[in-house]
Design an enzyme around this catalytic site. Structure first.
Site, PDB file in Angstrom:
ATOM      1  N   VAL A   1      41.208  96.434  33.227  1.00  0.00           N
ATOM      2  CA  VAL A   1      42.168  97.056  32.317  1.00  0.00           C
ATOM      3  C   VAL A   1      43.168  97.912  33.078  1.00  0.00           C
ATOM      4  CG1 VAL A   1      40.715  99.081  31.849  1.00  0.00           C
ATOM      5  CG2 VAL A   1      42.368  98.307  30.124  1.00  0.00           C
TER       6      VAL A   1
ATOM      7  N   ALA B   1      40.714  91.875  29.269  1.00  0.00           N
ATOM      8  CA  ALA B   1      40.667  93.055  30.133  1.00  0.00           C
ATOM      9  C   ALA B   1      39.373  93.813  29.900  1.00  0.00           C
ATOM     10  CB  ALA B   1      41.864  93.967  29.862  1.00  0.00           C
ATOM     11  N   CYS B   2      38.568  93.956  30.946  1.00  0.00           N
ATOM     12  CA  CYS B   2      37.359  94.760  30.857  1.00  0.00           C
ATOM     13  C   CYS B   2      37.415  95.840  31.926  1.00  0.00           C
ATOM     14  CB  CYS B   2      36.097  93.903  30.987  1.00  0.00           C
ATOM     15  SG  CYS B   2      35.801  93.248  32.643  1.00  0.00           S
ATOM     16  N   ASP B   3      36.349  96.572  32.063  1.00  0.00           N
ATOM     17  CA  ASP B   3      36.345  97.715  32.965  1.00  0.00           C
ATOM     18  C   ASP B   3      36.577  97.313  34.408  1.00  0.00           C
ATOM     19  OD1 ASP B   3      36.165 100.420  33.516  1.00  0.00           O
ATOM     20  OD2 ASP B   3      34.010 100.354  33.850  1.00  0.00           O
TER      21      ASP B   3
END
Length: 603
Positions: A431, A397-399
């Site tokens: 995320v 999960a990233c931005d």
């Protein structure tokens, strides 16, 4: 007192970051639609396109006025209240579209979330009170009525208001461009990108404004401000030539990924390693934008990701020279300043102080500036003893849910395949889209872990410093292997110990299958492994054997039954938690006399 006083400041920063992410979250899922519109315009515009076509170009105007704003409004509503919020957000957006004469991207970014919020609050008040059998009537009519009221409000108020605001901002941008001050924007854009606000700036602000401009004049330089790959490639090329240690060795691969793959996040740790390099990317961005303006260059639509391939695909015919020149100038300026800084750097990195540890120091310092360092460290430590028995899937999960998280997922997926864990799916997402579910392991960057835990509190959470190069991936693999083999762990460990003491120490190895002998080594044992491989290969060749010996790292083992893995007892214990199909032999040292006996047993 000082701690209490610090809390509001941290909370404000977190809210600003979440707000920027929220704005970009409405644009990112719809980038494909924006690109489709840009390609239609660039290819079939009559006149001016590559293949002018009066019929196909009719798709352009409705897509710009209706399709794109409705998609953004739908996405904004869904972010707040799933499907019902998405429908109401779309209905509300049509009111803003009808109430204005300009493309309603900003109106959609207002009405979409507003529609979702109104639907969510209305359901919280009344949904639990609906009698059995009336749920469908309530669901359909409540959404329809709220959507109708918001559409009317948007047509009467929001559309005209946003249209006036858009014209004001557009005039402001036109004025900045007319006085040639636009390049100064890169003094803020480049540092903000490296602080992981690139998606918020690019997709939340520049893309909507750029589309407004492109709809009038056919192109916009605003699409190039954040997407320009020149500053990043300049820094990475400087590291290729003048860097040190692991940073230098990893820079060529990072340069290819950044320039052609468009994943700008990959060069951020290099800048954070040496903060003086902020000057390089800022100067590169300013000079590149100045060159774009000098040539009156722009793009038809957003280039996402910021790859040179995507940039050139979005470039109109009259801007190719200017776009290429701007990217080249930005790269040269960034490279020259970076090279000067790196060549003057007299620091000698410690042999054990590799690039990954520098990334950790930098990321911890950045997290501390956001008031998250101690909390992230506590959360990260807590995961070391987490229960991996129930893990059924892994999500990075990233931005934005693209770029760096996709690369990280690919790296871990490859490690899973080598370790015989290929049945565990590894995916990536933003995320904000995480769901709390059982059997989930979430891998995220430390500065985003707090939000990931709030979204999925029951998931196993692992924080990393950088998706591209983290030692925690090996920990994940080892923990999952241990969880799978927990029932037979004691038996396997005893079997490893028996290989050095029992008379039939080769009894568990099927030498008829062996085609390759792999010597596993640590960095401090490289010379010993090389010597053992050389001696054993000589003996095998002299005996006329077909089997060969190689020296490999622990990460490069091919998990097949025709491999015989040889190393010290402690290393074998570690290897057996990661690989299931290879055969093993533990030795006291890599010069152990028993290696000569292997020559007689293999083919």
């Amino acid at each position: 007192m000082s701690q209490d006083a610090a809390k509001p400041k941290t909370s404000l920063k977190a809210k600003v970051q979440r707000f920027g992410t929220f704005l970009s979250g409405m644009i990112m899922p719809n980038i494909a639609a924006i690109i489709a519109w840009g390609l239609i315009t660039a290819l079939f515009l009559s006149p001016g396109g590559w293949f002018p076509n009066d019929t196909i170009i009719k798709l352009s105007a409705p897509s710009l006025k209706f399709l794109l704003p409705l998609l953004i409004g739908y996405t904004g509503g869904k972010m707040v209240d799933d499907e019902r919020g998405a429908i109401v957000g779309g209905i509300a957006t049509i009111g803003a579209i009808v109430g204005s004469d300009v493309p309603m991207f900003l109106g959609a970014m207002i009405m979409g979330p507003l529609g979702g919020w109104c639907m969510k609050k209305f359901d919280e008040l009344f949904q639990a009170k609906i009698k059995s059998g009336f749920e469908m009537i309530y669901n359909n009519f409540s959404a329809g009525i709220i959507g109708m009221l918001l559409a009317i409000l948007a047509q009467a108020v929001v559309g005209p208001f946003v249209m006036a605001g858009t014209k004001f901002m557009a005039s402001g941008v036109d004025w900045i461009i007319s006085v040639h001050a636009l390049p100064l924007a890169n003094l803020f854009i480049e540092p903000a990108k490296i602080l992981f606000l690139n998606n918020a700036i690019g997709n939340g602000i520049l893309v909507p404004l750029g589309i407004q401009t492109a709809s009038k004049v056919g192109k916009s330089v605003l699409f190039l401000l954040e997407a320009n790959p020149g500053p990043g490639i300049g820094v990475l090329l400087a590291f290729c030539l003048f860097g040190k240690g692991s940073a230098k060795s990893s820079a060529p691969g990072a340069a290819i990924i950044q320039f052609f793959g468009g994943i700008h996040e990959i060069y951020f740790p290099y800048i954070m390693m040496k903060p003086s390099l902020f000057l390089a990317v800022m100067a590169g961005g300013v000079s590149g934008t100045f060159t774009f303006q000098l040539f009156d260059a722009g793009l038809k639509a957003a280039a996402s990701p910021g790859s040179i391939i995507a940039v050139l695909l979005m470039t109109p015919k009259d801007s190719y020279l200017g776009v290429i020149a701007g990217v080249l100038v930005a790269a040269i300026v960034s490279f020259a300043i970076s090279a000067f800084i790196l060549k003057r750097d007299k620091s000698t990195p410690d042999d054990e102080d590799d690039f990954a540890s520098k990334q950790a120091q930098v990321q911890n310092a950045k997290a501390a500036s956001k008031g998250q360092a101690a909390e992230a460290a506590d959360q990260s430590q807590a995961t070391s003893g987490a229960d991996y028995d129930s893990v059924e899937k892994v999500i990075f999960a990233c931005d934005a849910g693209m770029g760096s998280s996709a690369m990280g997922a690919s790296l871990l997926r490859d490690k899973f395949k080598k370790a015989g864990l290929g049945e565990i799916p590894v995916t990536n997402m933003a995320v904000r889209n995480l769901k709390d579910e059982q059997g989930l392991l979430v891998v995220t960057q430390k500065e985003l872990q707090e939000r990931a835990v709030l979204k999925a509190p029951h998931a196993v959470s692992v924080a990393v410093d950088n998706f591209m190069n983290s030692p925690r991936y090996d920990e994940i693999v080892a923990n999952l292997k241990v969880a799978q083999q927990q029932g037979s762990a004691a038996v396997e460990e005893q079997a490893v110990e028996d290989t050095t003491t029992a008379a039939d120490e080769f009894g568990g190895i099927n030498f008829d299958q062996i085609k390759e002998i792999d010597f596993i080594h640590h960095d401090e044992h490289t010379g010993s492994a090389t010597m053992a491989v050389s001696l054993l290969n000589g003996q095998l060749e002299k005996a006329g054997k077909q089997t060969t010996a190689k020296r490999v790292s622990i990460d490069d083992v091919n998990d097949e039954a025709d491999r015989l893995v040889i190393s010290t007892q402690e290393t074998i214990k570690n290897v057996k938690t990661r690989y299931t199909n290879v055969q093993f032999l533990a030795v006291e040292s890599l010069e152990d006399a028993k290696l000569a006996q292997i020559v007689e047993k293999v083919k």
